[in-house]
Design a protein around this motif. Structure first.
Motif: not given
Length: 576
Positions: A59-67, A69-79, A103-110
């Motif tokens: 998984a790709a974990i994104f942090q939402k900004q006040r603007s 925009e969403q910034d990628y910050i970390c990885g994760g794993t679907v369990i 936060f927003t989590v994006k899955l199936g992302l390449h």
């Protein structure tokens, strides 16, 4: 490939029981875990780009900004269909705990910058950090992200298996290689767009420690809840790979063994050192924790009070910026009748946890108070010298509130109160009739079903003496290290024997001329964001401390979470 962390400090924080859940299938849907659906795709080792759908649980974990925009910050794993596993430090920024809605989590992302038609985005409605997470040394670096909607599986999105219990011994993987994936820093120390993968070898504790003693002596846990891996070459995880998993193929299925947690900085200090080992949170150590939190996800409040502890402020609003008036409407006062007189004294505090129940510390209901008899509980109080209490809101409107004083029907002191000494210091008071919780100044606080990490806590109540003792006050408290606290109190001949039942807090803002303690039973609380609501949960009750600013204001609190089963049993039996 060099792959790594959300933020760089002195390290780059790269980021049995219920066998059905931790077995090799997702029982809730009958979907096999750890299976790649597009098996015809090949993959490239040694830090090369992974092909699409090669790691469908990553998984790709994104942090939402006040603007916006969403910034990628970390990885994760679907369990599972509701949970993504990641590192706790990925959910904290500059020592501030972030909200689920950040936060927003994006899955199936390449391709991180160009999502395909297979990519799905999921909002997060709850962050569950391990309650023993230590932000200073990144031990217990694990967290769960609960998604708002169920995760729909596809060829590009699949759950991984949690490590099998029977193979939990770390020695079984030492010397073997697992795969890590991520969008972290690559060549040229720039974040990459295409998902990368690498194989890292697991090394034993002694080898890791010897490689950089001053570094890994702080990171490696004595309880073996984390481990080291790496090749000591230029293939490694790096900035941006925190929270991602280390994957192994076991018995024809893929399992997650570890979570990318922390590594060493380079000599220049700006990025990771790809020639050093990296620490991983060891999944088998936390299997019980993971399963427990998955099970209670729909019942975060112990007593099933959906509107308890509501906080109308934004989750990012600092506690000192909130008003005190009406902010902690569960804070109660215990009223004692003076023997032979009609007068009443208020000696202890407590917290309303249910319309019929107030919780306090055991020594406040013990027979130690001579010539005083516990009579009633006062709710909705703010200023002891005024009734009603009147305050103006920010829009200029005046709010007037009156107190409730309700007689106590029954006292439930913990059956093991003060055995051993200072332990099990907790009691419940059943009121003769329900409190009027429709009033804005009388509301119950939530009780947690399981402990959760929070960096900052707030104590509210009245102080024993002092210039402002007649007005409800609050203070910010940070939890003290248990060993430090035990040592400090041991010097005063106070033995704190049970770490689980007692916690210590050091007040963040210590006023030099105001060194008086809160009344016994004053509630220690924190705010948690879940399901789009901010709610206060009770962490502890002020139990004991030393006056006159001794011991750097380190006070001892009864850990309410240790008594949830007892609390629930009493309330269930009496609430007829």
């Amino acid at each position: 490939m060099t792959m790594g962390s959300k933020a760089i400090g002195w390290v780059f924080p790269v980021a049995l029981f219920l066998m059905l859940i931790i077995a090799s299938h997702c029982a809730s849907r009958g979907v096999p875990c750890g299976q790649k659906q597009l098996t015809f795709l090949a993959y490239v080792y040694k830090g090369q780009a992974a092909l699409e759908a090669e790691w469908p649980w990553h998984a790709a974990i994104f942090q939402k900004q006040r603007s916006g925009e969403q910034d990628y910050i970390c990885g994760g794993t679907v369990i599972s269909e509701n949970f993504v596993l990641t590192a706790a430090h990925c959910t904290i920024s500059f020592r501030m705990t972030l909200s689920a809605e950040d936060f927003t989590v994006k899955l199936g992302l390449h391709n991180k910058s160009y999502p395909s038609e297979h990519t799905r985005s999921f909002e997060v409605v709850e962050i569950i950090r391990h309650d023993a997470f230590n932000i200073n040394n990144l031990q217990n670096d694990i967290a769960l992200l609960r998604t708002e909607k169920d995760i729909s599986y596809s060829d590009y999105i699949q759950p991984i298996c949690l490590w099998p219990v029977e193979k939990s011994d770390l020695n079984s993987v030492i010397g073997s290689s697992g795969t890590v994936a991520g969008w972290g820093v690559g060549d040229g120390y720039k974040l990459v767009d295409i998902l990368q993968q690498a194989t890292l070898s697991v090394v034993d504790y002694a080898t890791c420690l010897k490689s950089k003693p001053e570094h890994f002596s702080k990171l490696l846990s004595d309880d073996k809840s984390n481990y080291c891996a790496g090749n000591q070459n230029m293939t490694n995880v790096c900035d941006g790979d925190s929270g991602g998993g280390m994957y192994f193929k076991v018995d024809n299925a893929w399992y997650i063994r570890g979570i990318v947690s922390a590594g060493a900085r380079s000599e220049k200090g700006r990025h990771c050192d790809p020639q050093q080992f990296v620490t991983f949170t060891d999944i088998p150590y936390y299997l019980k924790w993971i399963v427990q939190h998955q099970e209670v996800v729909k019942k975060r409040n112990l007593l099933n009070l959906g509107d308890c502890g509501l906080d109308t402020h934004n989750i990012t609003t600092p506690e000192p910026s909130k008003p005190v008036f009406l902010q902690y409407p569960w804070t109660a006062m215990l009223e004692f009748r003076v023997e032979g007189t009609p007068s009443v004294q208020t000696i202890c505090n407590g917290a309303l946890i249910h319309p019929r129940f107030v919780i306090t510390v055991g020594h406040c209901v013990d027979s130690a108070f001579r010539k005083l008899r516990l009579k009633s509980v006062r709710l909705g109080e703010y200023n002891l010298k005024t009734n009603p209490d009147k305050q103006k809101t920010t829009d200029g409107k005046e709010i007037s509130t009156t107190i409730q004083s309700i007689d106590i029907e029954k006292v439930f002191k913990h059956p093991h109160f003060n055995n051993p000494r200072y332990d099990n210091n907790i009691a419940l008071l059943k009121l003769k009739y329900p409190a009027d919780v429709a009033r804005p100044n009388v509301k119950p606080i939530c009780l947690p079903t399981l402990e959760d990490f929070n960096e900052v806590y707030t104590i509210s109540g009245w102080k024993r003496v002092g210039q402002l003792s007649h007005v409800l006050e609050r203070n910010t408290a940070l939890l003290e290290d248990k060993d430090t606290c035990r040592t400090i109190y041991g010097k005063m001949k106070v033995n704190l024997v049970n770490d689980a039942n007692q916690i210590c807090g050091t007040y963040y803002h210590k006023q030099e001329l105001d060194c008086f303690h809160f009344m016994s039973g004053a509630p220690l609380q924190y705010v948690k964001n879940a399901d789009r609501k901010n709610q206060y949960f009770l962490k502890g009750l002020f139990s004991l401390g030393f006056p006159n600013c001794q011991l750097n204001y380190t006070d001892v609190f009864t850990n309410v979470n240790s008594y949830t089963k007892w609390i629930a049993s009493v309330v269930d039996a009496e609430n007829v």
